[in-house]
Design a protein around this motif. Structure first.
Motif, PDB file in Angstrom:
ATOM      1  N   THR A 192       0.863  -1.176   0.000  1.00 27.04           N
ATOM      2  CA  THR A 192       0.000   0.000   0.000  1.00 27.04           C
ATOM      3  C   THR A 192       0.910   1.240   0.000  1.00 27.04           C
ATOM      4  O   THR A 192       2.128   1.126   0.073  1.00 27.04           O
ATOM      5  CB  THR A 192      -0.911   0.040   1.245  1.00 27.04           C
ATOM      6  N   ARG A 193       0.295   2.412  -0.065  1.00 24.36           N
ATOM      7  CA  ARG A 193       1.099   3.637  -0.018  1.00 24.36           C
ATOM      8  C   ARG A 193       1.819   3.778   1.325  1.00 24.36           C
ATOM      9  O   ARG A 193       2.883   4.390   1.395  1.00 24.36           O
ATOM     10  CB  ARG A 193       0.222   4.870  -0.260  1.00 24.36           C
ATOM     11  N   ARG A 194       1.241   3.187   2.388  1.00 24.45           N
ATOM     12  CA  ARG A 194       1.821   3.337   3.727  1.00 24.45           C
ATOM     13  C   ARG A 194       2.807   2.231   4.083  1.00 24.45           C
ATOM     14  O   ARG A 194       3.808   2.485   4.753  1.00 24.45           O
ATOM     15  CB  ARG A 194       0.704   3.384   4.766  1.00 24.45           C
ATOM     16  N   PHE A 195       2.536   0.993   3.629  1.00 22.55           N
ATOM     17  CA  PHE A 195       3.394  -0.109   4.075  1.00 22.55           C
ATOM     18  C   PHE A 195       3.580  -1.146   2.976  1.00 22.55           C
ATOM     19  O   PHE A 195       2.802  -1.234   2.026  1.00 22.55           O
ATOM     20  CB  PHE A 195       2.830  -0.771   5.338  1.00 22.55           C
ATOM     21  N   ARG A 196       4.634  -1.941   3.156  1.00 22.21           N
ATOM     22  CA  ARG A 196       4.942  -3.059   2.261  1.00 22.21           C
ATOM     23  C   ARG A 196       5.208  -4.292   3.129  1.00 22.21           C
ATOM     24  O   ARG A 196       6.034  -4.241   4.050  1.00 22.21           O
ATOM     25  CB  ARG A 196       6.175  -2.755   1.408  1.00 22.21           C
ATOM     26  N   LEU A 197       4.501  -5.375   2.823  1.00 25.08           N
ATOM     27  CA  LEU A 197       4.670  -6.637   3.537  1.00 25.08           C
ATOM     28  C   LEU A 197       5.311  -7.649   2.587  1.00 25.08           C
ATOM     29  O   LEU A 197       4.677  -8.073   1.617  1.00 25.08           O
ATOM     30  CB  LEU A 197       3.327  -7.164   4.037  1.00 25.08           C
ATOM     31  N   ASP A 198       6.558  -8.006   2.847  1.00 22.25           N
ATOM     32  CA  ASP A 198       7.279  -8.975   2.028  1.00 22.25           C
ATOM     33  C   ASP A 198       7.243 -10.315   2.754  1.00 22.25           C
ATOM     34  O   ASP A 198       7.992 -10.536   3.708  1.00 22.25           O
ATOM     35  CB  ASP A 198       8.721  -8.517   1.816  1.00 22.25           C
ATOM     36  N   PHE A 199       6.358 -11.205   2.315  1.00 19.85           N
ATOM     37  CA  PHE A 199       6.151 -12.459   3.025  1.00 19.85           C
ATOM     38  C   PHE A 199       7.311 -13.428   2.834  1.00 19.85           C
ATOM     39  O   PHE A 199       7.622 -14.208   3.727  1.00 19.85           O
ATOM     40  CB  PHE A 199       4.837 -13.104   2.582  1.00 19.85           C
ATOM     41  N   ALA A 200       7.953 -13.386   1.676  1.00 19.14           N
ATOM     42  CA  ALA A 200       9.071 -14.289   1.427  1.00 19.14           C
ATOM     43  C   ALA A 200      10.243 -13.984   2.352  1.00 19.14           C
ATOM     44  O   ALA A 200      10.895 -14.887   2.879  1.00 19.14           O
ATOM     45  CB  ALA A 200       9.507 -14.205  -0.033  1.00 19.14           C
ATOM     46  N   GLU A 201      10.512 -12.701   2.567  1.00 18.67           N
ATOM     47  CA  GLU A 201      11.639 -12.285   3.401  1.00 18.67           C
ATOM     48  C   GLU A 201      11.240 -11.959   4.831  1.00 18.67           C
ATOM     49  O   GLU A 201      12.093 -11.656   5.667  1.00 18.67           O
ATOM     50  CB  GLU A 201      12.313 -11.052   2.777  1.00 18.67           C
ATOM     51  N   ARG A 202       9.933 -11.983   5.114  1.00 18.83           N
ATOM     52  CA  ARG A 202       9.418 -11.602   6.426  1.00 18.83           C
ATOM     53  C   ARG A 202       9.917 -10.197   6.823  1.00 18.83           C
ATOM     54  O   ARG A 202      10.442  -9.984   7.909  1.00 18.83           O
ATOM     55  CB  ARG A 202       9.817 -12.628   7.501  1.00 18.83           C
ATOM     56  N   ARG A 203       9.704  -9.245   5.919  1.00 21.41           N
ATOM     57  CA  ARG A 203      10.085  -7.860   6.180  1.00 21.41           C
ATOM     58  C   ARG A 203       8.864  -6.966   6.014  1.00 21.41           C
ATOM     59  O   ARG A 203       8.180  -7.021   4.998  1.00 21.41           O
ATOM     60  CB  ARG A 203      11.191  -7.396   5.226  1.00 21.41           C
ATOM     61  N   ALA A 204       8.613  -6.159   7.035  1.00 22.27           N
ATOM     62  CA  ALA A 204       7.528  -5.177   6.980  1.00 22.27           C
ATOM     63  C   ALA A 204       8.142  -3.789   7.045  1.00 22.27           C
ATOM     64  O   ALA A 204       8.884  -3.476   7.981  1.00 22.27           O
ATOM     65  CB  ALA A 204       6.568  -5.381   8.152  1.00 22.27           C
ATOM     66  N   VAL A 205       7.849  -2.975   6.044  1.00 21.00           N
ATOM     67  CA  VAL A 205       8.335  -1.592   6.012  1.00 21.00           C
ATOM     68  C   VAL A 205       7.109  -0.684   6.061  1.00 21.00           C
ATOM     69  O   VAL A 205       6.259  -0.722   5.176  1.00 21.00           O
ATOM     70  CB  VAL A 205       9.174  -1.312   4.752  1.00 21.00           C
ATOM     71  N   ILE A 206       7.034   0.125   7.123  1.00 19.28           N
ATOM     72  CA  ILE A 206       5.879   0.993   7.358  1.00 19.28           C
ATOM     73  C   ILE A 206       6.356   2.440   7.419  1.00 19.28           C
ATOM     74  O   ILE A 206       7.218   2.782   8.239  1.00 19.28           O
ATOM     75  CB  ILE A 206       5.170   0.602   8.669  1.00 19.28           C
ATOM     76  N   ASP A 207       5.840   3.264   6.531  1.00 17.70           N
ATOM     77  CA  ASP A 207       6.297   4.662   6.433  1.00 17.70           C
ATOM     78  C   ASP A 207       7.817   4.739   6.313  1.00 17.70           C
ATOM     79  O   ASP A 207       8.464   5.584   6.928  1.00 17.70           O
ATOM     80  CB  ASP A 207       5.822   5.471   7.639  1.00 17.70           C
ATOM     81  N   GLY A 208       8.385   3.815   5.535  1.00 14.85           N
ATOM     82  CA  GLY A 208       9.816   3.813   5.287  1.00 14.85           C
ATOM     83  C   GLY A 208      10.668   3.220   6.381  1.00 14.85           C
ATOM     84  O   GLY A 208      11.896   3.175   6.258  1.00 14.85           O
ATOM     85  N   VAL A 209      10.051   2.744   7.453  1.00 12.83           N
ATOM     86  CA  VAL A 209      10.799   2.203   8.588  1.00 12.83           C
ATOM     87  C   VAL A 209      10.519   0.707   8.714  1.00 12.83           C
ATOM     88  O   VAL A 209       9.361   0.283   8.738  1.00 12.83           O
ATOM     89  CB  VAL A 209      10.406   2.911   9.904  1.00 12.83           C
ATOM     90  N   GLU A 210      11.578  -0.101   8.796  1.00 12.03           N
ATOM     91  CA  GLU A 210      11.386  -1.533   8.971  1.00 12.03           C
ATOM     92  C   GLU A 210      10.829  -1.800  10.369  1.00 12.03           C
ATOM     93  O   GLU A 210      11.352  -1.308  11.369  1.00 12.03           O
ATOM     94  CB  GLU A 210      12.695  -2.281   8.762  1.00 12.03           C
ATOM     95  N   THR A 211       9.757  -2.584  10.419  1.00 12.77           N
ATOM     96  CA  THR A 211       9.028  -2.818  11.665  1.00 12.77           C
ATOM     97  C   THR A 211       8.917  -4.314  11.916  1.00 12.77           C
ATOM     98  O   THR A 211       8.655  -5.090  10.998  1.00 12.77           O
ATOM     99  CB  THR A 211       7.604  -2.217  11.581  1.00 12.77           C
ATOM    100  N   ARG A 212       9.122  -4.714  13.164  1.00 13.65           N
ATOM    101  CA  ARG A 212       9.045  -6.134  13.496  1.00 13.65           C
ATOM    102  C   ARG A 212       7.591  -6.565  13.653  1.00 13.65           C
ATOM    103  O   ARG A 212       6.812  -5.919  14.350  1.00 13.65           O
ATOM    104  CB  ARG A 212       9.781  -6.425  14.804  1.00 13.65           C
ATOM    105  N   LEU A 213       7.249  -7.662  12.986  1.00 15.65           N
ATOM    106  CA  LEU A 213       5.982  -8.335  13.197  1.00 15.65           C
ATOM    107  C   LEU A 213       6.267  -9.706  13.801  1.00 15.65           C
ATOM    108  O   LEU A 213       7.267 -10.345  13.467  1.00 15.65           O
ATOM    109  CB  LEU A 213       5.207  -8.505  11.887  1.00 15.65           C
ATOM    110  N   THR A 214       5.383 -10.168  14.685  1.00 16.23           N
ATOM    111  CA  THR A 214       5.572 -11.482  15.291  1.00 16.23           C
ATOM    112  C   THR A 214       5.214 -12.572  14.275  1.00 16.23           C
ATOM    113  O   THR A 214       4.503 -12.319  13.292  1.00 16.23           O
ATOM    114  CB  THR A 214       4.687 -11.658  16.530  1.00 16.23           C
TER     115      THR A 214
END
Length: 227
Positions: free
Chosen positions: A132-154
């Protein structure tokens, strides 16, 4: 042949589990305490771990935490602890399923098959990112980037989002979500979904009180929406 590591301080239960699993062509390693379990895990990473929480040395939660520091191998927790807070803690640390003692052998075997199948499916078909414009969820790499900042998800948050992102915009029922995320023994624990949906909204939504992306259909289920 899949390799399973069984961790429990009850010799009779370990023996019973080993016999039943080997009869179904699994290779089985066993450990009776947390330190032995971690040593066995480090020497030969298994395809799945069945882990008791009530161990005599290291608590099973600590064993799970250390496994998750280095591996995403499926972990099925066995425990006599039936409180929902214990389940949420274990699942939030990355357990793939939670089985309360006493349990039926066929039920456990079914959960083992489901956990191994999920792992195989994940290896064969990497899920595309959800953006989305606010966040990117990369399921293969398990990386969440929200407003340009990498954020930990459980791990549990990742599984929940993964199920919803397979069909963006479509309603996924509470029952389906619970079974996909927590395992075949779940279907009525809607409070789990509320807890995790609220956690995810605080991370993903610009205004968690008025969600635009993770939307609840009261009494029915959830949708994950793009922009």
């Amino acid at each position: 042949m899949s390799v399973l590591l069984l961790v429990d301080d009850e010799p009779h239960l370990l023996r019973t589990l080993s016999i039943n699993l080997r009869a179904r062509d699994y290779e089985v390693e066993t450990a009776g305490d947390g330190r032995s379990a971690l040593q066995a895990f480090n020497e030969r990473e298994p395809d799945l771990v069945v882990l008791d929480l009530g161990l005599p040395d290291l608590d099973g939660v600590e064993v799970l935490r250390r496994i998750r520091e280095r591996s995403s191998v499926p972990v099925i927790v066995l425990s006599a602890r039936s409180e929902s807070t214990d389940k949420v803690e274990a699942l939030d640390l990355g357990a793939d399923d939670y089985v309360t003692k006493p349990f039926g052998m066929e039920e456990l075997l079914a959960r083992v098959r489901v956990a191994l199948r999920r792992r195989t499916e994940g290896e064969e078909a990497p899920q595309p990112p959800f953006v989305t414009r606010r966040f990117r969820l990369d399921f293969a790499e398990r990386r969440a980037v929200i407003d340009g900042v990498e954020t930990r998800l459980t791990p549990t948050e990742w599984r929940l989002l993964s199920v919803l992102a397979r069909q963006p915009g479509h309603l996924v029922s509470q029952r389906e979500l619970l079974r996909e995320v927590w395992g075949p023994g779940y279907g009525r624990e809607s409070n789990y979904l509320r807890v995790y949906a609220n956690q995810l909204r605080r991370k993903l939504e610009p205004d968690p009180g008025r969600p635009r992306h993770l939307v609840t259909e009261p009494g029915h289920g959830y949708r994950l929406l793009g922009d």
